[in-house]
Design a protein around this motif. Structure first.
Motif, PDB file in Angstrom:
ATOM      1  N   SER A  79     -89.120  22.766 102.635  1.00  0.00           N
ATOM      2  CA  SER A  79     -89.302  21.628 100.882  1.00  0.00           C
ATOM      3  C   SER A  79     -90.004  22.539 100.363  1.00  0.00           C
ATOM      4  CB  SER A  79     -90.534  20.623 101.725  1.00  0.00           C
ATOM      5  OG  SER A  79     -89.474  19.978 102.884  1.00  0.00           O
ATOM      6  N   TYR A  80     -90.812  23.869 100.515  1.00  0.00           N
ATOM      7  CA  TYR A  80     -91.557  23.853  99.054  1.00  0.00           C
ATOM      8  C   TYR A  80     -90.485  24.603  98.417  1.00  0.00           C
ATOM      9  CZ  TYR A  80     -95.008  26.977  96.934  1.00  0.00           C
ATOM     10  OH  TYR A  80     -95.833  27.937  96.665  1.00  0.00           O
ATOM     11  N   PHE A  81     -90.203  25.373  99.258  1.00  0.00           N
ATOM     12  CA  PHE A  81     -89.005  26.585  98.730  1.00  0.00           C
ATOM     13  C   PHE A  81     -87.796  25.426  98.109  1.00  0.00           C
ATOM     14  CE2 PHE A  81     -91.764  29.946 101.172  1.00  0.00           C
ATOM     15  CZ  PHE A  81     -91.741  30.367 100.098  1.00  0.00           C
ATOM     16  N   CYS A  82     -87.575  24.747  98.617  1.00  0.00           N
ATOM     17  CA  CYS A  82     -86.707  23.444  98.217  1.00  0.00           C
ATOM     18  C   CYS A  82     -85.439  23.674  98.632  1.00  0.00           C
ATOM     19  CB  CYS A  82     -86.751  23.440  96.527  1.00  0.00           C
ATOM     20  SG  CYS A  82     -87.750  22.320  95.825  1.00  0.00           S
ATOM     21  N   LEU A  83     -85.668  24.262  99.683  1.00  0.00           N
ATOM     22  CA  LEU A  83     -84.495  24.804 100.729  1.00  0.00           C
ATOM     23  C   LEU A  83     -83.224  23.786 100.967  1.00  0.00           C
ATOM     24  CD1 LEU A  83     -85.573  27.988 102.909  1.00  0.00           C
ATOM     25  CD2 LEU A  83     -84.290  28.061 100.660  1.00  0.00           C
ATOM     26  N   ASP A  84     -84.202  22.681 101.241  1.00  0.00           N
ATOM     27  CA  ASP A  84     -83.369  21.177 101.546  1.00  0.00           C
ATOM     28  C   ASP A  84     -82.380  21.037 100.393  1.00  0.00           C
ATOM     29  OD1 ASP A  84     -85.765  20.880 100.324  1.00  0.00           O
ATOM     30  OD2 ASP A  84     -86.221  19.305 101.817  1.00  0.00           O
ATOM     31  N   VAL A  85     -82.961  20.568  99.456  1.00  0.00           N
ATOM     32  CA  VAL A  85     -82.198  20.151  98.202  1.00  0.00           C
ATOM     33  C   VAL A  85     -81.188  21.675  97.816  1.00  0.00           C
ATOM     34  CG1 VAL A  85     -82.515  20.131  95.968  1.00  0.00           C
ATOM     35  CG2 VAL A  85     -84.233  19.686  97.135  1.00  0.00           C
ATOM     36  N   ALA A  86     -81.852  22.576  98.289  1.00  0.00           N
ATOM     37  CA  ALA A  86     -80.249  23.451  97.939  1.00  0.00           C
ATOM     38  C   ALA A  86     -79.390  23.482  99.259  1.00  0.00           C
ATOM     39  CB  ALA A  86     -80.594  24.793  98.048  1.00  0.00           C
ATOM     40  N   VAL A  87     -79.340  23.499 100.425  1.00  0.00           N
ATOM     41  CA  VAL A  87     -78.410  22.979 101.131  1.00  0.00           C
ATOM     42  C   VAL A  87     -77.476  21.678 100.880  1.00  0.00           C
ATOM     43  CG1 VAL A  87     -77.961  22.305 104.278  1.00  0.00           C
ATOM     44  CG2 VAL A  87     -79.521  23.982 102.915  1.00  0.00           C
ATOM     45  N   PHE A  88     -78.408  21.182 100.469  1.00  0.00           N
ATOM     46  CA  PHE A  88     -77.646  19.653 100.171  1.00  0.00           C
ATOM     47  C   PHE A  88     -76.868  19.636  99.013  1.00  0.00           C
ATOM     48  CE2 PHE A  88     -77.581  16.028  96.896  1.00  0.00           C
ATOM     49  CZ  PHE A  88     -77.387  14.528  97.618  1.00  0.00           C
ATOM     50  N   PHE A  89     -76.748  20.210  97.999  1.00  0.00           N
ATOM     51  CA  PHE A  89     -75.961  20.906  96.480  1.00  0.00           C
ATOM     52  C   PHE A  89     -74.616  21.709  97.266  1.00  0.00           C
ATOM     53  CE2 PHE A  89     -79.462  19.454  93.827  1.00  0.00           C
ATOM     54  CZ  PHE A  89     -78.635  18.858  92.674  1.00  0.00           C
ATOM     55  N   ILE A  90     -75.171  22.337  98.491  1.00  0.00           N
ATOM     56  CA  ILE A  90     -74.265  23.374  98.390  1.00  0.00           C
ATOM     57  C   ILE A  90     -73.134  22.360  99.021  1.00  0.00           C
ATOM     58  CG2 ILE A  90     -73.517  24.973 100.589  1.00  0.00           C
ATOM     59  CD1 ILE A  90     -76.376  26.412  99.623  1.00  0.00           C
ATOM     60  N   ILE A  91     -73.497  21.730 100.343  1.00  0.00           N
ATOM     61  CA  ILE A  91     -72.974  20.928 101.140  1.00  0.00           C
ATOM     62  C   ILE A  91     -72.191  19.581 100.218  1.00  0.00           C
ATOM     63  CG2 ILE A  91     -73.005  18.265 102.436  1.00  0.00           C
ATOM     64  CD1 ILE A  91     -75.283  19.846 103.809  1.00  0.00           C
ATOM     65  N   ILE A  92     -73.123  19.198  99.167  1.00  0.00           N
ATOM     66  CA  ILE A  92     -72.250  18.556  98.077  1.00  0.00           C
ATOM     67  C   ILE A  92     -70.296  19.431  97.301  1.00  0.00           C
ATOM     68  CG2 ILE A  92     -72.440  17.934  95.708  1.00  0.00           C
ATOM     69  CD1 ILE A  92     -72.766  15.504  97.975  1.00  0.00           C
ATOM     70  N   ILE A  93     -71.457  20.689  96.976  1.00  0.00           N
ATOM     71  CA  ILE A  93     -69.990  21.443  96.368  1.00  0.00           C
ATOM     72  C   ILE A  93     -69.062  21.861  97.303  1.00  0.00           C
ATOM     73  CG2 ILE A  93     -69.719  23.744  95.352  1.00  0.00           C
ATOM     74  CD1 ILE A  93     -72.844  23.773  94.042  1.00  0.00           C
ATOM     75  N   VAL A  94     -68.855  22.135  98.312  1.00  0.00           N
ATOM     76  CA  VAL A  94     -68.373  22.757 100.032  1.00  0.00           C
ATOM     77  C   VAL A  94     -67.357  21.205  99.968  1.00  0.00           C
ATOM     78  CG1 VAL A  94     -68.345  23.154 101.932  1.00  0.00           C
ATOM     79  CG2 VAL A  94     -69.704  24.479 100.923  1.00  0.00           C
ATOM     80  N   ALA A  95     -68.140  19.920 100.480  1.00  0.00           N
ATOM     81  CA  ALA A  95     -67.524  18.862 100.215  1.00  0.00           C
ATOM     82  C   ALA A  95     -66.575  18.763  99.297  1.00  0.00           C
ATOM     83  CB  ALA A  95     -67.873  18.017  99.988  1.00  0.00           C
ATOM     84  N   PHE A  96     -66.832  18.805  97.695  1.00  0.00           N
ATOM     85  CA  PHE A  96     -66.395  18.469  97.012  1.00  0.00           C
ATOM     86  C   PHE A  96     -65.559  19.724  96.890  1.00  0.00           C
ATOM     87  CE2 PHE A  96     -65.116  19.556  91.761  1.00  0.00           C
ATOM     88  CZ  PHE A  96     -65.262  18.374  91.697  1.00  0.00           C
ATOM     89  N   ALA A  97     -65.336  20.604  96.908  1.00  0.00           N
ATOM     90  CA  ALA A  97     -64.746  21.303  97.351  1.00  0.00           C
ATOM     91  C   ALA A  97     -63.182  21.431  98.387  1.00  0.00           C
ATOM     92  CB  ALA A  97     -64.835  23.252  97.576  1.00  0.00           C
ATOM     93  N   TRP A  98     -64.150  20.730  98.985  1.00  0.00           N
ATOM     94  CA  TRP A  98     -62.610  21.009 100.359  1.00  0.00           C
ATOM     95  C   TRP A  98     -61.737  19.511  99.306  1.00  0.00           C
ATOM     96  CZ3 TRP A  98     -62.014  16.479 103.116  1.00  0.00           C
ATOM     97  CH2 TRP A  98     -60.884  15.928 104.600  1.00  0.00           C
ATOM     98  N   ALA A  99     -62.779  17.949  99.269  1.00  0.00           N
ATOM     99  CA  ALA A  99     -61.730  16.955  98.877  1.00  0.00           C
ATOM    100  C   ALA A  99     -60.578  17.797  97.770  1.00  0.00           C
ATOM    101  CB  ALA A  99     -62.583  16.670  98.042  1.00  0.00           C
ATOM    102  N   LEU A 100     -61.019  19.105  96.679  1.00  0.00           N
ATOM    103  CA  LEU A 100     -60.404  19.488  95.917  1.00  0.00           C
ATOM    104  C   LEU A 100     -59.381  19.775  96.591  1.00  0.00           C
ATOM    105  CD1 LEU A 100     -59.609  19.195  92.629  1.00  0.00           C
ATOM    106  CD2 LEU A 100     -61.157  21.472  92.669  1.00  0.00           C
ATOM    107  N   ILE A 101     -59.319  20.950  97.120  1.00  0.00           N
ATOM    108  CA  ILE A 101     -58.267  21.768  97.836  1.00  0.00           C
ATOM    109  C   ILE A 101     -57.600  20.865  98.440  1.00  0.00           C
ATOM    110  CG2 ILE A 101     -57.754  23.592  99.977  1.00  0.00           C
ATOM    111  CD1 ILE A 101     -60.512  24.673  98.644  1.00  0.00           C
ATOM    112  N   ALA A 102     -58.056  19.868  99.487  1.00  0.00           N
ATOM    113  CA  ALA A 102     -56.965  19.039 100.196  1.00  0.00           C
ATOM    114  C   ALA A 102     -56.232  17.911  99.258  1.00  0.00           C
ATOM    115  CB  ALA A 102     -58.457  17.498 101.180  1.00  0.00           C
ATOM    116  N   PHE A 103     -56.865  17.751  98.637  1.00  0.00           N
ATOM    117  CA  PHE A 103     -56.262  16.789  97.232  1.00  0.00           C
ATOM    118  C   PHE A 103     -54.876  17.112  96.705  1.00  0.00           C
ATOM    119  CE2 PHE A 103     -55.026  15.424  92.650  1.00  0.00           C
ATOM    120  CZ  PHE A 103     -54.816  14.094  93.225  1.00  0.00           C
ATOM    121  N   CYS A 104     -55.610  18.150  96.468  1.00  0.00           N
ATOM    122  CA  CYS A 104     -54.072  19.318  95.685  1.00  0.00           C
ATOM    123  C   CYS A 104     -53.234  19.920  97.103  1.00  0.00           C
ATOM    124  CB  CYS A 104     -54.687  21.197  95.300  1.00  0.00           C
ATOM    125  SG  CYS A 104     -56.153  20.922  94.276  1.00  0.00           S
TER     126      CYS A 104
END
Length: 532
Positions: A494-519
């Motif tokens: 939490s001090y290094f905001c790694l949990d936040v970084a992981v959250f954003f990575i998951i969101i970006i990966v999920a968005f990318a996956w959804a975009l690829i699936a949509f395409c």
């Protein structure tokens, strides 16, 4: 109605009472302070604080080893409690043995030798912390002793955390805690309490400065990893059993240190490289320094006999004061060729090459000699006390570092143009004489040190008064929790905001996956239409 005679009697009494109210200590009188110091040169620092606290009406109790070298058993300004804190056979010769090992390390390549030195120090700390954990366990297991400490109802723990006993006892007794600190765990206090970017903050023992190139930054990171490993995998495990038996679940030494209300750090940024700090850190570097007192008659006569050339002062500190016979003869021979007189704190057999201009003494009033107008240079091992006294009095330094932080300390003054450095392992008469003449004859060294002295003294309040104010601040307010950072109670991720970084990575990966699936779906739909 009062007569003039009656008023003349009342006014002096009133004035005396008013003076008493104005001059009384600003903190509540009679605060009870439990002190756990470190012996040797660390005690010389702590003693200055304790005398000042005693003069302000505080009741001081000092807990220390029965085998102490410098802490007196009987004192006019504190009550003593003696307990086993280190092994009974610990002696000053251990430092001389370490000196020989360090000299062997100094034979290595410059990049490697600092790691060798830190490994030696780590081995010594490993043994020391094992002993400290055992000594603390003995105290905590002694229910009678602990009840005596609890019944004494101390108001504050003042400790030098280079010894962990004070930290552990202060936490157990639930006392507000103030550190008189320079060194803690495996290194300098800032690396425990404050953010320390490795890009420009040199790790203790690395002999680096704050202007590092790529290779130096690489070395700095490797030193940090070495220190991290020593702390978490070698030193802290010694306290595991102790913490499980006497403290709440999940307790650890580092968290207890973080919980200290105030860190009085014995440095300032005239000497230390600029770096991030924290709200509960107060800088008191040089607080032990003071104006020079008159010298003893014979020593004053010797100083005056130097004429316009002046005097060189040499001291290698309180613990390690013995070099090889070859080295001391080389130093004595170099001194003999100087037009200056020399006062040399020396222990051992008199050098055969000693000149008529050199006075050997078993003890010297270092502060008073450095403050003497005839003093031209200070040959020193690089201990913090001596370096600050040299800065305070504006005397350039010829550094002969031997152990611990002394190499870093001399390097700091060298970077600022106020010192030169001599290697003990390669010391020769010619090399030492050349370095001495450079510092004595080149005015830039004195000019730079005088400038550091001016900066060090240019303060609104003296370091000793600053230290006392903040100690009494903690006493008045019971603690200083509002100055402590919330970061110390956070998990590392939490001090290094790694949990936040992981959250954003998951969101970006999920968005990318959804975009690829949509395409893909869109492409399949188009292909299907074309096929029809």
């Amino acid at each position: 109605m009062y007569t003039n005679q009656g008023m003349s009697k009342i006014i002096p009494v009133f004035l005396i009472g008013l003076c008493f109210l104005l001059l009384r200590p600003t903190c509540c009188d009679g605060s009870r302070i439990l002190v756990v110091p470190v012996d040797g040169s660390h005690w010389l620092n702590m003693e200055v604080l304790l005398k000042e606290l005693h003069s302000r009406g505080h009741d001081i109790t000092v807990l220390y080893s029965a085998k102490s070298w410098y802490i007196p058993k009987n004192s006019t300004f504190f009550t003593s409690i003696t307990r086993r804190m280190m092994e009974d056979d610990t002696d000053k010769n251990a430092y001389n043995r370490m000196l020989l090992d360090v000299m062997e390390c100094r034979k290595s390549m410059p990049f490697i030798r600092t790691f060798c030195q830190n490994n030696l120090i780590g081995s010594m700390l490993d043994m020391g912390h094992k002993i400290l954990a055992g000594a603390t366990a003995e105290m905590l297991d002694d229910t009678v002793f602990m009840k005596e400490l609890q019944d004494a109802k101390f108001d504050l723990m003042l400790t030098d955390p280079a010894l962990t006993i004070g930290v552990l006892l202060g936490s157990y007794l639930k006392l507000p805690m103030v550190f008189n600190v320079r060194w803690i765990n495996t290194g300098e206090a800032h690396f425990t309490i404050a953010p320390s970017p490795l890009s420009y903050v040199p790790v203790p023992g690395s002999e680096l400065h704050d202007q590092m190139n790529f290779l130096e930054r690489t070395k700095n990171i490797l030193h940090y990893l070495q220190s991290f490993y020593q702390l978490h995998f070698i030193l802290n495990p010694h306290y595991s059993d102790l913490l499980q038996r006497h403290y709440p679940p999940g307790s650890d030494l580092l968290s207890m240190q973080y919980a200290a209300d105030l860190w009085l750090i014995r440095t300032d940024f005239v000497f230390e490289f600029p770096r991030p700090t924290m709200p509960n850190v107060v800088y008191i570097g040089g607080f032990q320094c003071k104006k020079a007192n008159p010298l003893p008659v014979e020593l004053e006569a010797f100083m005056q006999s130097s004429g316009e050339h002046g005097v060189v002062v040499m001291s290698l500190g309180t613990f390690v004061s013995v070099l090889s016979r070859e080295a001391t003869n080389a130093i004595a021979a170099a001194f003999a060729q100087l037009p200056q007189k020399v006062v040399w704190k020396f222990a051992g057999e008199k050098p055969s090459s000693l000149g008529n201009n050199t006075l050997l003494v078993n003890w010297l009033p270092q502060n008073d000699l450095l403050g003497h107008p005839k003093t031209r240079a200070f040959v020193a091992h690089g201990g913090t006390n001596g370096m600050y006294e040299a800065i305070y009095h504006g005397v350039p330094v010829v550094g002969l570092p031997l152990l611990f932080d002394q190499f870093d300390n001399v390097h700091r003054l060298k970077v600022r143009g106020a010192a030169q450095h001599v290697e003990a392992r390669t010391l020769t008469e010619e090399g030492f004489l050349e370095t001495l003449k450079d510092v004595l004859n080149n005015p830039s060294y004195r000019d730079n040190m005088q400038r550091l002295s001016m900066l060090h003294r240019d303060l609104p309040i003296s370091p000793i008064d600053t230290a006392i104010f903040w100690i009494e601040y903690v006493l008045r307010n019971k603690r200083a929790a509002h100055l402590q950072s919330a970061g110390f109670s956070m998990p590392w991720y939490s001090y290094f905001c790694l949990d936040v970084a992981v959250f954003f990575i998951i969101i970006i990966v999920a968005f990318a996956w959804a975009l690829i699936a949509f395409c893909r779906i869109l492409c399949k739909s188009r292909r299907k239409r074309k096929a029809e």
